[in-house]
Design a protein around this motif. Structure first.
Motif, PDB file in Angstrom:
ATOM      1  N   THR A 114       0.867  -1.176   0.000  1.00  0.00           N
ATOM      2  CA  THR A 114       0.000   0.000   0.000  1.00  0.00           C
ATOM      3  C   THR A 114       0.900   1.222   0.000  1.00  0.00           C
ATOM      4  N   VAL A 115       0.531   2.217  -0.792  1.00  0.00           N
ATOM      5  CA  VAL A 115       1.374   3.406  -0.941  1.00  0.00           C
ATOM      6  C   VAL A 115       0.629   4.618  -0.396  1.00  0.00           C
ATOM      7  N   TRP A 116       1.311   5.371   0.473  1.00  0.00           N
ATOM      8  CA  TRP A 116       0.715   6.538   1.113  1.00  0.00           C
ATOM      9  C   TRP A 116       1.494   7.798   0.755  1.00  0.00           C
ATOM     10  N   GLY A 117       0.801   8.934   0.828  1.00  0.00           N
ATOM     11  CA  GLY A 117       1.467  10.218   0.703  1.00  0.00           C
ATOM     12  C   GLY A 117       2.105  10.609   2.024  1.00  0.00           C
ATOM     13  N   PRO A 118       2.627  11.831   2.134  1.00  0.00           N
ATOM     14  CA  PRO A 118       3.430  12.210   3.297  1.00  0.00           C
ATOM     15  C   PRO A 118       2.669  12.891   4.426  1.00  0.00           C
ATOM     16  N   THR A 119       1.330  12.990   4.359  1.00  0.00           N
ATOM     17  CA  THR A 119       0.632  13.915   5.255  1.00  0.00           C
ATOM     18  C   THR A 119       0.123  13.312   6.555  1.00  0.00           C
ATOM     19  N   CYS A 120       0.234  12.003   6.759  1.00  0.00           N
ATOM     20  CA  CYS A 120      -0.347  11.348   7.947  1.00  0.00           C
ATOM     21  C   CYS A 120      -1.857  11.541   7.997  1.00  0.00           C
ATOM     22  N   ASP A 121      -2.486  11.571   6.847  1.00  0.00           N
ATOM     23  CA  ASP A 121      -3.931  11.737   6.734  1.00  0.00           C
ATOM     24  C   ASP A 121      -4.495  10.490   6.073  1.00  0.00           C
ATOM     25  N   GLY A 122      -5.604   9.981   6.607  1.00  0.00           N
ATOM     26  CA  GLY A 122      -6.171   8.748   6.073  1.00  0.00           C
ATOM     27  C   GLY A 122      -6.630   8.853   4.635  1.00  0.00           C
ATOM     28  N   VAL A 123      -6.921  10.069   4.176  1.00  0.00           N
ATOM     29  CA  VAL A 123      -7.345  10.259   2.784  1.00  0.00           C
ATOM     30  C   VAL A 123      -6.166  10.141   1.825  1.00  0.00           C
ATOM     31  N   ASP A 124      -4.970  10.349   2.336  1.00  0.00           N
ATOM     32  CA  ASP A 124      -3.780  10.432   1.484  1.00  0.00           C
ATOM     33  C   ASP A 124      -3.248   9.045   1.121  1.00  0.00           C
ATOM     34  N   CYS A 125      -4.134   8.194   0.618  1.00  0.00           N
ATOM     35  CA  CYS A 125      -3.746   6.852   0.188  1.00  0.00           C
ATOM     36  C   CYS A 125      -3.584   6.863  -1.328  1.00  0.00           C
ATOM     37  N   VAL A 126      -2.368   6.718  -1.782  1.00  0.00           N
ATOM     38  CA  VAL A 126      -2.074   6.805  -3.212  1.00  0.00           C
ATOM     39  C   VAL A 126      -2.504   5.542  -3.945  1.00  0.00           C
ATOM     40  N   ALA A 127      -2.206   4.375  -3.395  1.00  0.00           N
ATOM     41  CA  ALA A 127      -2.541   3.125  -4.077  1.00  0.00           C
ATOM     42  C   ALA A 127      -2.745   2.015  -3.059  1.00  0.00           C
ATOM     43  N   LYS A 128      -3.811   1.241  -3.251  1.00  0.00           N
ATOM     44  CA  LYS A 128      -4.061   0.056  -2.434  1.00  0.00           C
ATOM     45  C   LYS A 128      -3.816  -1.191  -3.278  1.00  0.00           C
ATOM     46  N   LEU A 129      -3.364  -2.240  -2.612  1.00  0.00           N
ATOM     47  CA  LEU A 129      -3.150  -3.530  -3.276  1.00  0.00           C
ATOM     48  C   LEU A 129      -2.221  -3.401  -4.477  1.00  0.00           C
ATOM     49  N   ALA A 130      -1.220  -2.529  -4.362  1.00  0.00           N
ATOM     50  CA  ALA A 130      -0.212  -2.433  -5.412  1.00  0.00           C
ATOM     51  C   ALA A 130       0.766  -3.591  -5.286  1.00  0.00           C
ATOM     52  N   THR A 131       1.454  -3.907  -6.365  1.00  0.00           N
ATOM     53  CA  THR A 131       2.501  -4.929  -6.327  1.00  0.00           C
ATOM     54  C   THR A 131       3.815  -4.268  -6.713  1.00  0.00           C
ATOM     55  N   LEU A 132       4.751  -4.241  -5.773  1.00  0.00           N
ATOM     56  CA  LEU A 132       6.010  -3.533  -5.967  1.00  0.00           C
ATOM     57  C   LEU A 132       7.183  -4.439  -5.613  1.00  0.00           C
ATOM     58  N   PRO A 133       8.370  -4.137  -6.134  1.00  0.00           N
ATOM     59  CA  PRO A 133       9.548  -4.951  -5.800  1.00  0.00           C
ATOM     60  C   PRO A 133       9.837  -4.897  -4.300  1.00  0.00           C
TER      61      PRO A 133
END
Length: 473
Positions: A414-433
């Motif tokens: 899961t990828v988040w932005g830098p704000t410590c805010d629950g809305v700031d979720c960039v991507a869920k269920l992503a697949t990354l190295p």
């Protein structure tokens, strides 16, 4: 035309030491360019937006060739990058502004490329303006001013009089915002569509706006329709008032097709304005119908609907229909490279089997230095046809030196932005190295749907990503 625009853009960027611009080969992808910029330390160790000016210029030219009925407009609020605004002006694209600050910012961007305010098409798109906004429009000589009532028309006239510019009233065009015409009657319903006010009041107010404008010497009346709000806020002039007028010009529509009904109402309103003023009004569409992103497919469907629905009398010929199409004009022209600030392992909520190793229950959460309040802020409002919020697709991951990370083994994340805010979720269920770590980079290609430089904020004191401009040889 594309070559001319790009040559002018490049010369302007070279003269501005505060801008970062590079030339690349035609076949290089956005991810490859980001990798090169990082590897050669052209950018700082923080998120940046890669803006492909060549792609944007080609989009503007293609738009005019593919959609002959429409004149493209771009919202200054959603595309605040001054270089992009200059690029659009050089390509002949018009602008919509909603605040006085946007008007001033656009004027400053135009001055830097030697264009006067009256050399571009600017439409004020706020029917209820603050005094400072109205004063900016008057001072700079705006030619199209949006209104939503006869009272607003008189307010505009008073402002011009106070500024000693009464003679300019005959030069401006009043653009009537159909969705916003006032009414004090209770909410009514017709068929399956709930109306926010009654059609009789809407027709009466439109007539009052036209009469007030003509009395004050403003004979140029255009119409505006907010397509974004149609399913929730249909235009007021519907069946009981405009059905006879629509029938006269051969329009058929049903309650089930709200957009078609709105276009029929707009056609009839255009005919009414033409009858009162002797002038065919332009029709301005703000965005596209809700539930469709500003993609080329959605615009093509909308263009076909316009051609089928609006009579030639209402269209008045080519280019009298305008549409805000920032998403289409910027498609493929803006990309984000964000830096990983940290990560942590958390349990996956639903484990497929209790016999699996503990690591299989874990997922990694990554925290970037840009997110939904920054370059991806458009995603907070951009939804698909089912109303679901769109998520960006991470196309490439790079190490701290810009080298692509292998994607042979991928892990859930899961990828988040830098704000410590629950809305700031960039991507869920992503697949990354799994080797991705602090200091590495992720690249999100084509973030134009979010208009990155327009809606980006400095929420929580975070800096917005800096733009890096590229042109292909």
């Amino acid at each position: 035309r594309v070559k001319t625009v790009l040559t002018r853009s490049l010369s302007l960027l070279v003269q501005d030491p505060s801008k970062t611009a590079r030339l690349y080969q035609e076949n290089q992808t956005a991810s490859e360019i980001c990798s090169d910029l990082i590897a050669n330390e052209v950018v700082e160790e923080r998120a940046f937006n890669l803006v492909d000016l060549g792609r944007i210029a080609r989009n503007a030219t293609t738009f005019r060739n593919v959609y002959p009925l429409l004149a493209p407009m771009i919202s200054v609020a959603e595309n605040a990058d001054d270089v992009v605004l200059q690029q659009m002006a050089l390509a002949g694209v018009g602008f919509t502004c909603r605040t006085g600050q946007e008007v001033v910012a656009l004027n400053e961007a135009l001055e830097r490329i030697g264009l006067d305010f009256d050399e571009v098409r600017l439409r004020d798109a706020n029917p209820c303006k603050a005094r400072s906004h109205l004063n900016s429009l008057i001072r700079l000589g705006a030619s199209e001013i949006c209104v939503d009532s006869a009272a607003e028309v008189k307010r505009v006239a008073v402002a011009y009089s106070n500024a000693g510019r009464t003679e300019d009233l005959s030069k401006i065009t009043l653009c009537v915002q159909l969705n916003a015409l006032p009414c004090c009657c209770p909410v009514e319903a017709q068929g399956s569509v709930a109306l926010p006010f009654c059609p009789a009041c809407a027709e009466e107010e439109l007539q009052a706006v036209v009469a007030a404008g003509r009395l004050l010497g403003m004979n140029r009346i255009d119409l505006a329709l907010n397509m974004d709000g149609l399913p929730l806020l249909p235009v007021p002039m519907l069946d009981s008032i405009l059905l006879p007028a629509a029938a006269l010009v051969g329009i058929e529509y049903t309650d089930a097709d709200t957009v078609q009904r709105a276009l029929a109402a707009t056609s009839a309103a255009a005919l009414a304005v033409e009858a009162a003023t002797g002038r065919v009004p332009a029709i301005n569409f703000d965005g596209l119908p809700t539930g469709s992103s500003q993609s080329s497919e959605a615009l093509a469907a909308f263009h076909a609907l316009l051609a089928a629905s609006l009579p030639r009398q209402a269209r008045g010929g080519a280019r009298l229909l305008t549409v805000e199409a920032g998403g289409v004009l910027l498609a493929g022209g803006s990309h984000l490279a964000a830096r990983v600030q940290g990560s942590r392992r958390v349990p996956v909520p639903s484990a497929p089997s209790a016999a699996m190793e503990e690591d299989a229950y874990q997922a990694t959460q990554y925290y970037l230095d840009d997110g939904c309040y920054g370059s991806l802020s458009g995603l907070l409002l951009d939804t698909d046809k089912d109303g679901r919020r769109r998520r960006p697709v991470i196309s490439t991951t790079l190490d701290a030196r810009g080298k692509p990370l292998p994607r042979t083994e991928l892990a859930p994340a899961t990828v988040w932005g830098p704000t410590c805010d629950g809305v700031d979720c960039v991507a869920k269920l992503a697949t990354l190295p799994p080797s991705l770590g602090a200091g590495d980079w992720v690249v999100v290609e084509d973030v134009a749907a979010g208009r990155p430089r327009g809606r980006a904020t400095d929420f929580n004191g975070l800096k917005t990503a800096e733009p890096v401009y590229c042109l292909h040889r």
